[in-house]
Motif scaffolding. Structure first.
Motif, PDB file in Angstrom:
ATOM      1  N   ASP A 271      -6.973   2.647  60.550  1.00 39.72           N
ATOM      2  CA  ASP A 271      -5.814   2.603  59.656  1.00 39.72           C
ATOM      3  C   ASP A 271      -4.500   2.596  60.430  1.00 39.72           C
ATOM      4  OD1 ASP A 271      -7.594   2.596  57.608  1.00 39.72           O
ATOM      5  OD2 ASP A 271      -6.770   4.348  56.584  1.00 39.72           O
TER       6      ASP A 271
ATOM      7  N   LEU B  13      -1.347  12.092  49.013  1.00 42.05           N
ATOM      8  CA  LEU B  13      -2.283  13.221  48.916  1.00 42.05           C
ATOM      9  C   LEU B  13      -1.544  14.550  48.847  1.00 42.05           C
ATOM     10  CD1 LEU B  13      -5.092  12.032  51.372  1.00 42.05           C
ATOM     11  CD2 LEU B  13      -5.145  12.031  48.880  1.00 42.05           C
TER      12      LEU B  13
ATOM     13  N   ILE C  96     -16.032  12.582  59.896  1.00 44.35           N
ATOM     14  CA  ILE C  96     -15.856  11.258  60.524  1.00 44.35           C
ATOM     15  C   ILE C  96     -14.950  10.381  59.638  1.00 44.35           C
ATOM     16  CG2 ILE C  96     -17.987  10.282  59.491  1.00 44.35           C
ATOM     17  CD1 ILE C  96     -16.591   9.472  62.992  1.00 44.35           C
ATOM     18  N   GLY C  97     -14.045   9.651  60.265  1.00 37.73           N
ATOM     19  CA  GLY C  97     -13.065   8.882  59.502  1.00 37.73           C
ATOM     20  C   GLY C  97     -12.145   9.845  58.776  1.00 37.73           C
TER      21      GLY C  97
ATOM     22  N   TYR D  92      -8.583  16.288  53.812  1.00 42.33           N
ATOM     23  CA  TYR D  92      -9.829  16.996  53.486  1.00 42.33           C
ATOM     24  C   TYR D  92     -10.260  17.879  54.657  1.00 42.33           C
ATOM     25  CZ  TYR D  92      -9.604  13.562  49.809  1.00 42.33           C
ATOM     26  OH  TYR D  92      -9.153  12.804  48.759  1.00 42.33           O
TER      27      TYR D  92
ATOM     28  N   ASP E 226     -11.621  10.039  64.222  1.00 43.31           N
ATOM     29  CA  ASP E 226     -11.210   8.796  63.559  1.00 43.31           C
ATOM     30  C   ASP E 226     -10.938   7.761  64.651  1.00 43.31           C
ATOM     31  OD1 ASP E 226      -9.937   8.296  60.453  1.00 43.31           O
ATOM     32  OD2 ASP E 226      -9.468   6.802  62.004  1.00 43.31           O
ATOM     33  N   ILE E 227     -11.152   6.497  64.292  1.00 50.15           N
ATOM     34  CA  ILE E 227     -10.916   5.429  65.269  1.00 50.15           C
ATOM     35  C   ILE E 227      -9.418   5.092  65.344  1.00 50.15           C
ATOM     36  CG2 ILE E 227     -11.149   3.394  63.765  1.00 50.15           C
ATOM     37  CD1 ILE E 227     -13.121   2.300  65.943  1.00 50.15           C
ATOM     38  N   SER E 228      -8.652   5.574  64.351  1.00 50.93           N
ATOM     39  CA  SER E 228      -7.210   5.278  64.310  1.00 50.93           C
ATOM     40  C   SER E 228      -6.431   6.345  65.091  1.00 50.93           C
ATOM     41  CB  SER E 228      -6.744   5.245  62.846  1.00 50.93           C
ATOM     42  OG  SER E 228      -5.366   5.508  62.762  1.00 50.93           O
TER      43      SER E 228
ATOM     44  N   THR F 222     -12.249   8.357  68.252  1.00 54.52           N
ATOM     45  CA  THR F 222     -13.575   7.868  68.637  1.00 54.52           C
ATOM     46  C   THR F 222     -14.119   6.966  67.537  1.00 54.52           C
ATOM     47  OG1 THR F 222     -15.772   8.550  69.391  1.00 54.52           O
ATOM     48  CG2 THR F 222     -14.822   9.844  67.635  1.00 54.52           C
ATOM     49  N   SER F 223     -15.159   6.220  67.867  1.00 53.04           N
ATOM     50  CA  SER F 223     -15.765   5.341  66.876  1.00 53.04           C
ATOM     51  C   SER F 223     -17.008   6.004  66.291  1.00 53.04           C
ATOM     52  CB  SER F 223     -16.158   4.019  67.546  1.00 53.04           C
ATOM     53  OG  SER F 223     -17.120   3.361  66.763  1.00 53.04           O
ATOM     54  N   ALA F 224     -17.197   5.815  64.989  1.00 53.61           N
ATOM     55  CA  ALA F 224     -18.398   6.356  64.335  1.00 53.61           C
ATOM     56  C   ALA F 224     -19.665   5.762  64.946  1.00 53.61           C
ATOM     57  CB  ALA F 224     -18.343   6.041  62.839  1.00 53.61           C
TER      58      ALA F 224
ATOM     59  N   ILE G  73     -15.662  10.730  54.153  1.00 54.91           N
ATOM     60  CA  ILE G  73     -14.924  10.676  52.891  1.00 54.91           C
ATOM     61  C   ILE G  73     -14.173   9.347  52.839  1.00 54.91           C
ATOM     62  CG2 ILE G  73     -13.183  11.874  51.501  1.00 54.91           C
ATOM     63  CD1 ILE G  73     -14.122  14.429  53.067  1.00 54.91           C
TER      64      ILE G  73
ATOM     65  N   PRO H  28     -16.554   5.135  57.103  1.00 51.20           N
ATOM     66  CA  PRO H  28     -17.794   4.422  57.443  1.00 51.20           C
ATOM     67  C   PRO H  28     -19.029   5.311  57.351  1.00 51.20           C
ATOM     68  CG  PRO H  28     -16.106   4.030  59.102  1.00 51.20           C
ATOM     69  CD  PRO H  28     -15.569   5.071  58.185  1.00 51.20           C
TER      70      PRO H  28
END
Ligand SMILES: C[S@@+](CC[C@H](N)C(=O)[O-])C[C@H]1O[C@@H](n2cnc3c(N)ncnc32)[C@H](O)[C@@H]1O
Length: 328
Positions: free
Chosen positions: A72, A84, A123-124, A130, A149-151, A188-190, A206, A209
């Motif tokens: 993102d 949120l 993750i993500g 959350y 998260d990868i972002s 990091t990547s899932a 949530i 991925p």
């Protein structure tokens, strides 16, 4: 209570939680630089990963990136944070916290995890709306919370908030008398989780991925998986206004992909009526990927209509609770 910080100690032997994303050797956290011991590298080379000043660690090597700035964008993270923080999805946040409490608190008092550290991966995690609620569940539920998260901009945001609250892993070492759940914010990547196999008590994804095999790999036996997704009819009036025809996605299809590794134990639904201002609606459209696919005239017309009258819609969510199958 015995806490799991950089290493978990069972039988006096240090068991690493993290592994190097480059050579998979055990990776040891520290306040300034994390280092692997290089034992699995052909030349026994140790890899360093600096802790950024905001308090996150980037464990996403360039070869695991499919674009320059994966995940993102800053714009979408800013919009989601504003939206949120107005509490529009508080019912979902509450439901997730409640389900995690039921699963983990019970286990910590009497069950499987009584004498073990509870390690949870979100993750993500995005900017952590959350995740922060999970941290508030405290040590009765979770010892170690990994926010991944990868972002990079998402993890920066989450790390800043966690650092201000004194929740980062190295801050707990400084004040052992005020121990709370520790947070490790990681880029990091899932698909390439830098976590020791079987080290996680649970994972939450949530609106993020879902990678059945990768999740099963890092989860302990009987580990939990919590998944939140939009339910059928989520934001229906917004989608009706943005698209000529609205096709409901098959919200349960991913369960078939999870079935070889996980057993579904519970499904919960929650919905909330939303009354949105023009700014809220603009943020919702920015943070909702499919809204981007709408024609620009439709987006503008919807936003113009909301200038004079608040927009009503209904958010509908479904939360799945799964458990890793014992033979995986
Ligand atoms: C819709 S957002 C949800 C964020 C947060 N869980 C929430 O609900 O507020 C999806 C998140 O997944 C992240 N993401 C996408 N692909 C990913 C991947 N392969 N590995 C890790 N994170 C990923 C995105 O950067 C984004 O922050």
């Amino acid at each position: 209570m015995l806490k799991c910080l950089s290493y978990c100690y069972h039988f006096e032997m240090p068991v690493p939680l993290f592994i190097c994303p480059l050579c998979q050797s055990p990776l040891k956290p520290a306040a300034d630089t994390w280092r692997c011991d290089g034992r699995l590298h052909p030349k026994q080379t140790s890899h360093p990963f600096d802790v950024a000043r905001q308090g996150y660690v980037n464990l996403l090597p360039v070869q695991q990136k499919k674009s320059k700035a994966p995940g993102d964008s800053q714009e979408s993270i800013d919009a989601r944070k504003r939206f949120l923080n107005h509490g529009h999805y508080a019912s979902l946040q509450g439901l997730i916290s409640q389900k995690m409490t039921e699963l983990l608190y019970q286990d910590k008092q009497v069950g499987d995890h009584k004498s073990k550290s509870v390690n949870w991966l979100d993750i993500g995690c995005g900017e952590g709306y959350y995740t922060q609620a999970m941290a508030q569940l405290g040590l009765d539920a979770i010892d170690t919370l990994i926010a991944a998260d990868i972002s990079k901009p998402a993890v920066v945001e989450l790390a800043k908030v966690s650092k201000m609250a004194g929740q980062l892993w190295y801050q707990q070492n400084e004040q052992p008398s005020t121990q709370t759940t520790v947070i490790y914010p990681l880029v990091t990547s899932a698909a390439h989780l830098p976590l020791r196999p079987h080290s996680m008590t649970g994972i939450s994804s949530i609106f993020s991925p879902i990678l059945p095999e990768a999740f099963a790999e890092v989860l302990a036996d009987d580990g939990y998986l919590i998944i939140a997704k939009p339910d059928i009819g989520h934001l229906a009036t917004m989608r009706d206004a943005l698209f000529d025809s609205v096709r409901e996605h098959d919200s349960d299809k991913f369960l078939q992909e999870l079935a070889p590794y996980f057993t579904l134990i519970d499904t919960h639904r929650v919905s909330t009526e939303l009354t949105l201002s023009a700014d809220d609606l603009a943020d919702l459209m920015t943070m909702t990927p499919y809204a981007y696919r709408a024609r620009s005239e439709k987006r503008k017309a919807l936003l113009a209509a909301v200038e004079t009258e608040a927009f009503n819609t209904e958010a509908k969510f479904v939360v799945y609770v799964l458990r890793k199958s014992s033979d995986k």
